[in-house]
Design a protein around this motif. Sequence first.
Motif, PDB file in Angstrom:
ATOM      1  N   THR A 172      -4.097 -31.747  59.373  1.00 18.19           N
ATOM      2  CA  THR A 172      -3.767 -32.709  60.420  1.00 18.19           C
ATOM      3  C   THR A 172      -4.532 -34.019  60.285  1.00 18.19           C
ATOM      4  O   THR A 172      -4.543 -34.820  61.213  1.00 18.19           O
ATOM      5  CB  THR A 172      -4.048 -32.109  61.814  1.00 18.19           C
ATOM      6  N   ASP A 173      -5.181 -34.250  59.140  1.00 18.02           N
ATOM      7  CA  ASP A 173      -5.861 -35.536  58.988  1.00 18.02           C
ATOM      8  C   ASP A 173      -5.152 -36.468  58.013  1.00 18.02           C
ATOM      9  O   ASP A 173      -5.751 -37.430  57.528  1.00 18.02           O
ATOM     10  CB  ASP A 173      -7.348 -35.352  58.651  1.00 18.02           C
ATOM     11  N   ASP A 187       7.486 -44.165  59.909  1.00 18.77           N
ATOM     12  CA  ASP A 187       8.765 -44.633  60.437  1.00 18.77           C
ATOM     13  C   ASP A 187       9.883 -44.671  59.386  1.00 18.77           C
ATOM     14  O   ASP A 187      11.023 -44.330  59.683  1.00 18.77           O
ATOM     15  CB  ASP A 187       8.606 -45.997  61.121  1.00 18.77           C
ATOM     16  N   VAL A 234      -1.207 -36.587  65.381  1.00 20.99           N
ATOM     17  CA  VAL A 234      -0.891 -37.880  64.798  1.00 20.99           C
ATOM     18  C   VAL A 234      -2.095 -38.297  63.985  1.00 20.99           C
ATOM     19  O   VAL A 234      -3.228 -38.077  64.404  1.00 20.99           O
ATOM     20  CB  VAL A 234      -0.630 -38.916  65.914  1.00 20.99           C
ATOM     21  N   ALA A 235      -1.878 -38.865  62.814  1.00 26.67           N
ATOM     22  CA  ALA A 235      -2.979 -39.311  61.965  1.00 26.67           C
ATOM     23  C   ALA A 235      -2.541 -40.537  61.202  1.00 26.67           C
ATOM     24  O   ALA A 235      -1.422 -40.578  60.678  1.00 26.67           O
ATOM     25  CB  ALA A 235      -3.380 -38.205  60.990  1.00 26.67           C
ATOM     26  N   ALA A 236      -3.402 -41.526  61.141  1.00 26.66           N
ATOM     27  CA  ALA A 236      -3.054 -42.771  60.462  1.00 26.66           C
ATOM     28  C   ALA A 236      -2.903 -42.633  58.947  1.00 26.66           C
ATOM     29  O   ALA A 236      -2.001 -43.242  58.371  1.00 26.66           O
ATOM     30  CB  ALA A 236      -4.101 -43.838  60.787  1.00 26.66           C
ATOM     31  N   PRO A 237      -3.725 -41.835  58.246  1.00 25.43           N
ATOM     32  CA  PRO A 237      -3.687 -41.893  56.774  1.00 25.43           C
ATOM     33  C   PRO A 237      -2.375 -41.399  56.173  1.00 25.43           C
ATOM     34  O   PRO A 237      -1.739 -40.486  56.710  1.00 25.43           O
ATOM     35  CB  PRO A 237      -4.841 -40.966  56.352  1.00 25.43           C
ATOM     36  N   PRO A 238      -1.977 -41.990  55.049  1.00 25.15           N
ATOM     37  CA  PRO A 238      -0.743 -41.564  54.386  1.00 25.15           C
ATOM     38  C   PRO A 238      -0.883 -40.155  53.811  1.00 25.15           C
ATOM     39  O   PRO A 238      -1.985 -39.694  53.528  1.00 25.15           O
ATOM     40  CB  PRO A 238      -0.571 -42.584  53.256  1.00 25.15           C
ATOM     41  N   ARG A 290       2.479 -39.972  61.051  1.00 21.85           N
ATOM     42  CA  ARG A 290       1.704 -41.210  61.143  1.00 21.85           C
ATOM     43  C   ARG A 290       2.583 -42.312  61.711  1.00 21.85           C
ATOM     44  O   ARG A 290       3.796 -42.215  61.684  1.00 21.85           O
ATOM     45  CB  ARG A 290       1.132 -41.607  59.784  1.00 21.85           C
ATOM     46  N   ASP A 291       1.944 -43.350  62.184  1.00 23.33           N
ATOM     47  CA  ASP A 291       2.651 -44.480  62.784  1.00 23.33           C
ATOM     48  C   ASP A 291       3.489 -43.967  63.958  1.00 23.33           C
ATOM     49  O   ASP A 291       4.711 -44.074  63.975  1.00 23.33           O
ATOM     50  CB  ASP A 291       3.541 -45.157  61.734  1.00 23.33           C
ATOM     51  N   LEU A 292       2.797 -43.427  64.939  1.00 20.89           N
ATOM     52  CA  LEU A 292       3.475 -42.777  66.068  1.00 20.89           C
ATOM     53  C   LEU A 292       4.478 -43.713  66.734  1.00 20.89           C
ATOM     54  O   LEU A 292       5.612 -43.314  67.030  1.00 20.89           O
ATOM     55  CB  LEU A 292       2.432 -42.306  67.096  1.00 20.89           C
ATOM     56  N   ASP A 293       4.086 -44.952  66.955  1.00 15.83           N
ATOM     57  CA  ASP A 293       4.997 -45.877  67.634  1.00 15.83           C
ATOM     58  C   ASP A 293       6.267 -46.077  66.811  1.00 15.83           C
ATOM     59  O   ASP A 293       7.382 -46.079  67.347  1.00 15.83           O
ATOM     60  CB  ASP A 293       4.303 -47.219  67.880  1.00 15.83           C
ATOM     61  N   MET A 327       0.593 -26.977  55.627  1.00 15.42           N
ATOM     62  CA  MET A 327      -0.570 -26.082  55.563  1.00 15.42           C
ATOM     63  C   MET A 327      -1.533 -26.317  56.735  1.00 15.42           C
ATOM     64  O   MET A 327      -2.724 -26.042  56.615  1.00 15.42           O
ATOM     65  CB  MET A 327      -1.317 -26.275  54.240  1.00 15.42           C
ATOM     66  N   VAL A 362      -0.507 -38.818  51.005  1.00 14.73           N
ATOM     67  CA  VAL A 362      -1.161 -38.569  49.721  1.00 14.73           C
ATOM     68  C   VAL A 362      -2.684 -38.461  49.834  1.00 14.73           C
ATOM     69  O   VAL A 362      -3.335 -38.010  48.898  1.00 14.73           O
ATOM     70  CB  VAL A 362      -0.796 -39.633  48.661  1.00 14.73           C
ATOM     71  N   THR A 363      -3.273 -38.851  50.949  1.00 19.26           N
ATOM     72  CA  THR A 363      -4.721 -38.627  51.070  1.00 19.26           C
ATOM     73  C   THR A 363      -5.041 -37.149  51.242  1.00 19.26           C
ATOM     74  O   THR A 363      -6.174 -36.740  51.022  1.00 19.26           O
ATOM     75  CB  THR A 363      -5.340 -39.402  52.261  1.00 19.26           C
TER      76      THR A 363
END
Lengths: 247, 247, 247, 247, 247, 247
Positions: free
Chosen positions: C107-108, C114, C152-156, C135-138, C104, C158-159
């Motif tokens: 993007t946050d 991985d 890219v966004a850090a939060p999982p 998430r977890d781009l590397d 949808m 489910v947030t």
Amino acid sequence: MSNEPGAPTAPMAPLDPSIRAVLSNLSTASITMALLKSGLRNVWIRGARSIEPDYPRVVGRAFTLRFVPAREDLATPESLSSARSTRGAMDVIPEGCIAVADAMGITDAGIFGDILCARMKYRGAAALVTDGAVRDLDGVRKTGLPTWCNGVAAPPSVTGLTFVGWQEPIGCGGVAIFPDDVIVLDADGAVVIPNSLVDQVVKTAPHAEVFEAWVLQRVEEGRKLMGLYPPSDETIEEFQAWQRERS
Amino acid sequence: MSNEPGAPTAPMAPLDPSIRAVLSNLSTASITMALLKSGLRNVWIRGARSIEPDYPRVVGRAFTLRFVPAREDLATPESLSSARSTRGAMDVIPEGCIAVADAMGITDAGIFGDILCARMKYRGAAALVTDGAVRDLDGVRKTGLPTWCNGVAAPPSVTGLTFVGWQEPIGCGGVAIFPDDVIVLDADGAVVIPNSLVDQVVKTAPHAEVFEAWVLQRVEEGRKLMGLYPPSDETIEEFQAWQRERS
Amino acid sequence: MSNEPGAPTAPMAPLDPSIRAVLSNLSTASITMALLKSGLRNVWIRGARSIEPDYPRVVGRAFTLRFVPAREDLATPESLSSARSTRGAMDVIPEGCIAVADAMGITDAGIFGDILCARMKYRGAAALVTDGAVRDLDGVRKTGLPTWCNGVAAPPSVTGLTFVGWQEPIGCGGVAIFPDDVIVLDADGAVVIPNSLVDQVVKTAPHAEVFEAWVLQRVEEGRKLMGLYPPSDETIEEFQAWQRERS
Amino acid sequence: MSNEPGAPTAPMAPLDPSIRAVLSNLSTASITMALLKSGLRNVWIRGARSIEPDYPRVVGRAFTLRFVPAREDLATPESLSSARSTRGAMDVIPEGCIAVADAMGITDAGIFGDILCARMKYRGAAALVTDGAVRDLDGVRKTGLPTWCNGVAAPPSVTGLTFVGWQEPIGCGGVAIFPDDVIVLDADGAVVIPNSLVDQVVKTAPHAEVFEAWVLQRVEEGRKLMGLYPPSDETIEEFQAWQRERS
Amino acid sequence: MSNEPGAPTAPMAPLDPSIRAVLSNLSTASITMALLKSGLRNVWIRGARSIEPDYPRVVGRAFTLRFVPAREDLATPESLSSARSTRGAMDVIPEGCIAVADAMGITDAGIFGDILCARMKYRGAAALVTDGAVRDLDGVRKTGLPTWCNGVAAPPSVTGLTFVGWQEPIGCGGVAIFPDDVIVLDADGAVVIPNSLVDQVVKTAPHAEVFEAWVLQRVEEGRKLMGLYPPSDETIEEFQAWQRERS
Amino acid sequence: MSNEPGAPTAPMAPLDPSIRAVLSNLSTASITMALLKSGLRNVWIRGARSIEPDYPRVVGRAFTLRFVPAREDLATPESLSSARSTRGAMDVIPEGCIAVADAMGITDAGIFGDILCARMKYRGAAALVTDGAVRDLDGVRKTGLPTWCNGVAAPPSVTGLTFVGWQEPIGCGGVAIFPDDVIVLDADGAVVIPNSLVDQVVKTAPHAEVFEAWVLQRVEEGRKLMGLYPPSDETIEEFQAWQRERS
């Protein structure tokens, strides 16, 4: 209007080489600061970023291109091959100019691909700037035309846009651009210098850049910013002394 | 308030070296997961991306900076040189902190350029984070100050922003940041760890990372995800056995 | 519905190798042009960009994944380990397909990290496309799964997101995608070819690409665009003569 | 800072009754025109519309309220009942002022409902303005507090917002508001008059309104706009003659 | 899946009349507060506003409808008359339910006009809610179907949307809605009560409303908010005494 | 170009009274449906809503007005009184036309207030449509000029916009409008009928409206939608029989 089918486009006044030389050494950050001092706050084209990381600065007069939204009855083969088409515009674009395309910020259709960029490059255009997208990124890169845009999109322009004319006043990235205004492009994006303010920018901005370079050195030596930048009277004196020594 | 002109800024509690060591080895992805388990869903600063592709992770306490929109009567030379200015803030910024600037998501003016970043770097600031833009990208890069921002824009801050204070609660990228909260920056962006939750993150997140690394190995060996991640009781036992063997 | 817990997913018709071969040599720009000629204007997935600069083109059938917004009562450990979970979907994803996830445009939160990407890679998925973030781009990069996403966004996940099913019709980046549609990915982004139109694209687009390559050469030699592109009858004859000579 | 728990709020200078009288008869359209002549372009609060169609114009000094985004650890019962809470602010709000709340444009949580609005009304606040939403629309209407806001939303403020203080500089609808600035509200929305410019607006705007009323009459009689508005020298003379006759 | 062509839709559990009676007297503001106390922050459908100013509150179970974006090959006469069409859905919609349509926030095409709304009304649907637009506003009004939507647009749904099914999980206005969840509509908009939380809302929210009404009276008598709301222990005692007296 | 200073504007072809009569009885919903059948999907001006709830439908040819963004050097007294100004346009606007102003969707400055609207009204303009805002709402209402716009804003146009010409192709609300296209306005907003398609709309849309009215009656009698709308062959026969009876 000069862009009627068959009519010649009004010749673009060449940019004075001494002006071009000065502007090629001024960052867009310095230019926007100089224009702010003249009361202009809205001169930076929102969304236009370079597609290559390491273009040298580009300076040139604006050759404006204008789109309106797509309407299915307008995107006909006839319209694409009419004289009032992007093709018509590309065939008259003057050497040394910067094509500035008003795509109304629409980024889900590419305004140009490799063929139109190659044509601009062949005619000696200095760069392309738009608040829209380009398509066929790899092809555009190969043409070598320096390009500042708001993204890349595969679909052809007619899926979202209708070309309506050139060398008209336009909006691009929220900024008014008039034919023959001067455009400067670098890593901070694209700025317009209204024709009537070019002389003033050329006169004042280089001096400000020298001062800021001097300030930066002082900061790297550990000086406080208060009193230094913006400068107190003592700082101004100190800078002037430094300048005298240097000359 | 400590940021009145002339008043000293409240000293920032140093970040415990053992905490810093743990956080430097935790990805922001792991940290947001640990905070979610504590009920926090809104800790990732929207829009803040690093300007260089390969910064190492940065950890530090937040030194907050606050802007409101520009109003022409406020952007005077006097305001720029007043004690309550960005200059004043940069002159007191503590070593090791991360400057977090609330630019209200405005990205058509750059909050800082090379001079202010150089000053922060000189004073030992660890990084700059903002939901706004920086200006003079090349200059900022040269200062070496690690920078996470929401774009680059040539115009000076006063075309869009007015600085109003530092070490106040702010919003940045849709997240509440309080002075002295802990900030962690990496390739996934910028996250805040509220001061009161730092110990819990430090305690739980490293264990979760070890488990996830073990899971990743199992996946690379071809294991199904169902029952593995999230783990069934058997998987937990298997992991614990693996851990015992390893120690 | 085939994605009920425990039920097998309907087998995906393999993509004919000759079709795959043709599509692998067609740019998404050429494909969107061919689809426009069939009356389709909305086939390019807005926001999906590759995370690596130099992926080769990817072609495959769509394996759709669908999210709805997060609601705290839905993000339970039970839901994550239920059969109708992203884990369940990853465990049945067919070889050679392209996972297309409807996030949808949120993007946050990152839809996958991985572990899930590694699982897709292990099962032979050709790529991941989403209008959301990873998430977890590397970590995702290390899995080697070609990925086109909107940030890219850090939060999982489910947030911000709740997974609800797979192989259903979805919207992704403003485009309708049905299970088993054909997806093509390159530097211009991601496009969908509806199943019923694949043959037509394969038949017409390569010819158009040859013509455009010929046009580009003419442009590089200095030919005007008017009459050349779109071509006049004379140009068509000239091109056909060139083709005859060449064959 | 005056809004520390327990500390009295700095008294607000009363608005001179003659100034109030003039401003109550000036449209916000006229005020923005007068401010533009003083160089101010950004004084209209985006998004703030009245919840009733027929409020009379409201004039008062700004009593600012500031929110940052919600973070789950901050929305505790303790915070709601702390002295630095909306409750604390409402208990000290001065008579005759206009509460101006910076909700960062967030419109999916209501900043206040009937109870807080009733408290403001009881203390004699003249109006509430925000770039956010209110909740319990029917209840707010019953309190009789004139309200300009950017929508209505059922959820309580803590689902999206954290209150952090009052009588601080804020941004509201993209405009900078400082404590004690003068606010005027009517059918065209909400405008701020910086304190230092109130006298100038009061002096020049009424005259301009008289002139525009005279122009409107001429237009209704069929006069051309060219030469009339903006006025030529002859038009100015004609207007002045009309004024002399009238007085 | 129950909405396959020709298959009967699973019967919707009727809403207990006593629950309906309680919810009909609770404002959506009170309901969101009750849900927040249960940990749910995201239950208010963004953008859905009533088309008439004075509807009474509406309560009913959700009958979900799902759209994806338009694609020209999908908007065929066949698709409109297929069993998996909006027509098919309208012919099975159960009495007393509230139709909730996921239009992905698209507001430049109307999902339904007078004919489909008339059909829903005839079958006894209680209301229509969508994050999209309706078309033929005058016609929709005449049907008498209470409607909460995000605007009005003349174009038919197929210019922007493709219908794909009903009674599936959807997102609407940024909120997850599952079939048979309970929806409440009033002047503050539309909220969802997850099925599993209905009993808890019915049990706790009425009590909170009584307390808030008592608080409002105290505020109108001039009581300070601090200590009153949220209540101190003394306030709670006072309220309980008032309640005892009253009963 | 006809709108050069001093040059007469090309006369606008009057709208045939019989065409006007038919269009005045067609809803914009019916017109967009008729245009869709001719392949046009993008004809509804996004954001344009009427400022009064009960205008009758308005029909007229488009008289286009074009703005670009504001630049401080362009908003001079000279520009406002130049022949290429909004004043110049208002002085030549033809009777019966509908002024359509491209404000690029900018809604924080009002394009026109009471004086310019009064001038348009005096010259017999039928209505004003814009994707921008008007200012001085009360004054505009008093002029009696029917107005469809995207909001109300106090600031004068020059704070955000520069007028550049009239009777040029424009974009308005995401739709292409050419001079002399036909515009229809009602409660569902504003739609454009390209000149070349007016006859077709006039021929087909009334018949479709009669059929839909007949369908609506059937729905109110309880008929299922499947087979009725879109109609099966039996339904078409039934409708034709009904029509024969009626005539």
